[in-house]
Write a protein that holds these residues in place. Structure first.
Motif, PDB file in Angstrom:
ATOM      1  N   VAL A  79     -15.522  -1.176  -5.134  1.00  0.00           N
ATOM      2  CA  VAL A  79     -14.763  -0.011  -4.676  1.00  0.00           C
ATOM      3  C   VAL A  79     -14.309   0.803  -5.888  1.00  0.00           C
ATOM      4  N   PRO A  80     -14.977   1.947  -6.162  1.00  0.00           N
ATOM      5  CA  PRO A  80     -14.486   2.796  -7.250  1.00  0.00           C
ATOM      6  C   PRO A  80     -13.171   3.426  -6.816  1.00  0.00           C
ATOM      7  N   CYS A  81     -12.147   3.196  -7.600  1.00  0.00           N
ATOM      8  CA  CYS A  81     -10.781   3.589  -7.209  1.00  0.00           C
ATOM      9  C   CYS A  81     -10.075   4.210  -8.410  1.00  0.00           C
ATOM     10  N   ALA A  82     -10.872   4.889  -9.247  1.00  0.00           N
ATOM     11  CA  ALA A  82     -10.336   5.380 -10.519  1.00  0.00           C
ATOM     12  C   ALA A  82     -10.241   6.896 -10.549  1.00  0.00           C
ATOM     13  N   GLY A  83     -10.328   7.533  -9.374  1.00  0.00           N
ATOM     14  CA  GLY A  83     -10.268   8.993  -9.333  1.00  0.00           C
ATOM     15  C   GLY A  83      -8.844   9.495  -9.409  1.00  0.00           C
ATOM     16  N   THR A  84      -8.727  10.776  -9.740  1.00  0.00           N
ATOM     17  CA  THR A  84      -7.388  11.363  -9.827  1.00  0.00           C
ATOM     18  C   THR A  84      -7.007  12.082  -8.537  1.00  0.00           C
ATOM     19  N   GLU A  91      -7.386  15.150  -7.388  1.00  0.00           N
ATOM     20  CA  GLU A  91      -6.683  16.439  -7.499  1.00  0.00           C
ATOM     21  C   GLU A  91      -6.854  17.308  -6.251  1.00  0.00           C
ATOM     22  N   ARG A  92      -8.041  17.211  -5.616  1.00  0.00           N
ATOM     23  CA  ARG A  92      -8.305  18.113  -4.482  1.00  0.00           C
ATOM     24  C   ARG A  92      -7.404  17.828  -3.290  1.00  0.00           C
ATOM     25  N   ALA A  93      -6.948  16.591  -3.146  1.00  0.00           N
ATOM     26  CA  ALA A  93      -6.105  16.260  -1.993  1.00  0.00           C
ATOM     27  C   ALA A  93      -4.684  16.801  -2.153  1.00  0.00           C
ATOM     28  N   PRO A 136      -2.898  10.098  -7.374  1.00  0.00           N
ATOM     29  CA  PRO A 136      -4.283   9.769  -7.028  1.00  0.00           C
ATOM     30  C   PRO A 136      -4.390   9.509  -5.525  1.00  0.00           C
ATOM     31  N   LYS A 137      -5.384  10.129  -4.899  1.00  0.00           N
ATOM     32  CA  LYS A 137      -5.379  10.120  -3.418  1.00  0.00           C
ATOM     33  C   LYS A 137      -5.486   8.715  -2.835  1.00  0.00           C
ATOM     34  N   GLN A 138      -6.094   7.792  -3.580  1.00  0.00           N
ATOM     35  CA  GLN A 138      -6.234   6.431  -3.023  1.00  0.00           C
ATOM     36  C   GLN A 138      -4.883   5.754  -2.786  1.00  0.00           C
ATOM     37  N   GLY A 157     -12.399   1.650 -15.081  1.00  0.00           N
ATOM     38  CA  GLY A 157     -12.989   2.886 -14.575  1.00  0.00           C
ATOM     39  C   GLY A 157     -13.384   3.848 -15.686  1.00  0.00           C
ATOM     40  N   GLY A 158     -14.285   4.768 -15.345  1.00  0.00           N
ATOM     41  CA  GLY A 158     -14.758   5.766 -16.300  1.00  0.00           C
ATOM     42  C   GLY A 158     -14.335   7.165 -15.885  1.00  0.00           C
ATOM     43  N   ALA A 159     -14.902   8.151 -16.567  1.00  0.00           N
ATOM     44  CA  ALA A 159     -14.500   9.543 -16.342  1.00  0.00           C
ATOM     45  C   ALA A 159     -15.082  10.115 -15.056  1.00  0.00           C
ATOM     46  N   THR A 160     -16.151   9.531 -14.564  1.00  0.00           N
ATOM     47  CA  THR A 160     -16.759   9.999 -13.308  1.00  0.00           C
ATOM     48  C   THR A 160     -16.926   8.807 -12.375  1.00  0.00           C
ATOM     49  N   ARG A 161     -17.198   9.122 -11.110  1.00  0.00           N
ATOM     50  CA  ARG A 161     -17.431   8.060 -10.135  1.00  0.00           C
ATOM     51  C   ARG A 161     -18.597   7.171 -10.588  1.00  0.00           C
ATOM     52  N   ALA A 167     -19.696   6.601 -13.561  1.00  0.00           N
ATOM     53  CA  ALA A 167     -19.313   5.757 -14.702  1.00  0.00           C
ATOM     54  C   ALA A 167     -18.438   4.597 -14.238  1.00  0.00           C
ATOM     55  N   SER A 168     -17.569   4.857 -13.268  1.00  0.00           N
ATOM     56  CA  SER A 168     -16.723   3.776 -12.743  1.00  0.00           C
ATOM     57  C   SER A 168     -17.575   2.705 -12.069  1.00  0.00           C
ATOM     58  N   VAL A 169     -18.575   3.136 -11.309  1.00  0.00           N
ATOM     59  CA  VAL A 169     -19.457   2.166 -10.643  1.00  0.00           C
ATOM     60  C   VAL A 169     -20.248   1.374 -11.686  1.00  0.00           C
ATOM     61  N   ASP A 214     -16.400   3.999  -1.202  1.00  0.00           N
ATOM     62  CA  ASP A 214     -15.319   4.855  -1.686  1.00  0.00           C
ATOM     63  C   ASP A 214     -13.963   4.349  -1.195  1.00  0.00           C
ATOM     64  N   ALA A 215     -13.004   4.264  -2.111  1.00  0.00           N
ATOM     65  CA  ALA A 215     -11.631   3.932  -1.710  1.00  0.00           C
ATOM     66  C   ALA A 215     -11.130   4.924  -0.670  1.00  0.00           C
ATOM     67  N   ALA A 216     -11.623   6.158  -0.765  1.00  0.00           N
ATOM     68  CA  ALA A 216     -11.122   7.243   0.091  1.00  0.00           C
ATOM     69  C   ALA A 216     -11.763   7.261   1.484  1.00  0.00           C
ATOM     70  N   PHE A 252     -15.191   9.110   7.591  1.00  0.00           N
ATOM     71  CA  PHE A 252     -15.199  10.269   6.687  1.00  0.00           C
ATOM     72  C   PHE A 252     -14.399   9.974   5.429  1.00  0.00           C
ATOM     73  N   LYS A 253     -14.701  10.774   4.398  1.00  0.00           N
ATOM     74  CA  LYS A 253     -13.991  10.607   3.127  1.00  0.00           C
ATOM     75  C   LYS A 253     -12.817  11.567   3.067  1.00  0.00           C
ATOM     76  N   ILE A 254     -11.664  11.062   2.686  1.00  0.00           N
ATOM     77  CA  ILE A 254     -10.481  11.922   2.588  1.00  0.00           C
ATOM     78  C   ILE A 254     -10.513  12.671   1.260  1.00  0.00           C
TER      79      ILE A 254
HETATM   80  O1  C5P Z   1     -13.352  12.392  -5.988  1.00  0.00           O
HETATM   81  P1  C5P Z   1     -14.272  11.747  -5.013  1.00  0.00           P
HETATM   82  O2  C5P Z   1     -13.791  11.885  -3.594  1.00  0.00           O
HETATM   83  O3  C5P Z   1     -15.693  12.123  -5.149  1.00  0.00           O
HETATM   84  O4  C5P Z   1     -14.192  10.184  -5.329  1.00  0.00           O
HETATM   85  C1  C5P Z   1     -14.928   9.238  -4.605  1.00  0.00           C
HETATM   86  C2  C5P Z   1     -14.493   7.849  -5.021  1.00  0.00           C
HETATM   87  O5  C5P Z   1     -14.802   7.612  -6.383  1.00  0.00           O
HETATM   88  C3  C5P Z   1     -12.987   7.616  -4.869  1.00  0.00           C
HETATM   89  O6  C5P Z   1     -12.789   6.321  -4.308  1.00  0.00           O
HETATM   90  C4  C5P Z   1     -12.467   7.739  -6.298  1.00  0.00           C
HETATM   91  O7  C5P Z   1     -11.290   6.975  -6.550  1.00  0.00           O
HETATM   92  C5  C5P Z   1     -13.646   7.185  -7.092  1.00  0.00           C
HETATM   93  N1  C5P Z   1     -13.700   7.678  -8.482  1.00  0.00           N
HETATM   94  C6  C5P Z   1     -13.698   6.755  -9.538  1.00  0.00           C
HETATM   95  N2  C5P Z   1     -13.731   7.190 -10.839  1.00  0.00           N
HETATM   96  C7  C5P Z   1     -13.725   8.510 -11.132  1.00  0.00           C
HETATM   97  C8  C5P Z   1     -13.750   9.464 -10.070  1.00  0.00           C
HETATM   98  C9  C5P Z   1     -13.743   9.015  -8.747  1.00  0.00           C
HETATM   99  O8  C5P Z   1     -13.664   5.556  -9.297  1.00  0.00           O
HETATM  100  N3  C5P Z   1     -13.697   8.883 -12.415  1.00  0.00           N
END
Ligand code: C5P
Length: 237
Positions: free
Chosen positions: A11-16, A18-20, A25-27, A82-86, A88-90, A112-114, A213-215
């Motif tokens: 579960v990539p859970c490292a996003g910020t 911002e859009r929500a 962090p929306k998670q 986690g990394g800078a992008t989804r 990279a986190s995966v 997706d955590a979301a 759906f993804k939040i």
């Molecule tokens: O931002 P987005 O909705 O595309 O993110 C999808 C998933 O990837 C989310 O669960 C988010 O936490 C994760 N993510 C991550 N590392 C990042 C960006 C997003 O794990 N750098």
């Protein structure tokens, strides 16, 4: 003797998030009395075939433990890699799974955590469909709306939709193939399937659910809240 191949959720859970616009962090946004990701992880915990679930947190995450107390033990791993992008986190999560004994032939279900309305039965559906597949696959939905190409806020073209599907998660691939695909595709891919496609493979499309759906936006958070409340009511009734 361990039965091969094993199945892991990642579960990539490292996003910020911002859009929500929830100010965090929306998670971790509150949803029906729990953080969003707590609902996601509860659904995955109800899939007995998963050997373990690995949550990939941002390196500076300080909130997960408070929002998901009790997550831990043999089948529940959280690592701040986690990394800078989804993507990279995966990719970092796959390295962590290997460090913990996963092999190239083991399956990884990236979710997706979301997508916190997930139900265990949908995960089982994906596993059943993909377990004997040579490539793997993903939950997805045929696109029902007419799809428009936009330019400067105006519709300039209507695209054929009969061959279009909207990708969801989980997306289930063998660890070795996924690692190779992500290394080849780089950071820009927004899902695992697109990285696997870039290697010339065709992932299996397994019918998902509208509720999966993804939040991303506040309105989706509000809709998820309503759906979770109505689920709780029907479970109590
Ligand atoms: O931002 P987005 O909705 O595309 O993110 C999808 C998933 O990837 C989310 O669960 C988010 O936490 C994760 N993510 C991550 N590392 C990042 C960006 C997003 O794990 N750098």
């Amino acid at each position: 003797m361990v039965k091969q191949p094993r199945l892991y959720a990642l579960v990539p859970c490292a996003g910020t998030g911002e859009r929500a616009a929830s100010g965090q962090p929306k998670q971790y946004a509150p949803l029906a009395g729990q953080a969003m990701v707590a609902h996601t992880l509860a659904a995955l915990a109800r899939v007995p075939r998963l050997t373990a679930t690995l949550v990939v947190l941002a390196p500076l995450d300080t909130q997960f433990a408070a929002h998901v107390p009790g997550f831990g033990g043999e089948r529940a791993w959280a690592v701040a890699c986690g990394g800078a992008t989804r993507a990279a986190s995966v990719a970092q999560g796959l390295v962590e799974l290997q460090r913990r004994g996963a092999g190239a032939k083991d399956w990884v279900l990236v979710h997706d955590a979301a997508r916190c309305l997930l139900r265990a039965e949908w995960v089982d559906r994906l596993i059943d469909a993909c377990a004997d597949d040579t490539v793997g696959g993903l939950l997805a939905l045929p696109v029902a709306d007419t799809v428009k190409q936009a330019e400067a806020g105006r519709s300039v073209r209507t695209l054929p939709r009969s061959d279009k599907w909207a990708a969801q998660t989980p997306q289930m691939f063998r660890l070795g193939l996924l690692q190779q695909a992500l290394a080849n595709a780089g950071d820009a891919v927004t899902d695992e399937a697109s990285a696997v496609e870039a290697l010339g493979h065709a992932p299996l499309l397994v019918r998902g659910e509208l509720e999966n759906f993804k939040i991303t936006w506040p309105a989706e958070l509000a809709l998820a809240e309503r759906l979770l409340h109505s689920r709780n009511r029907s479970e109590i009734a």
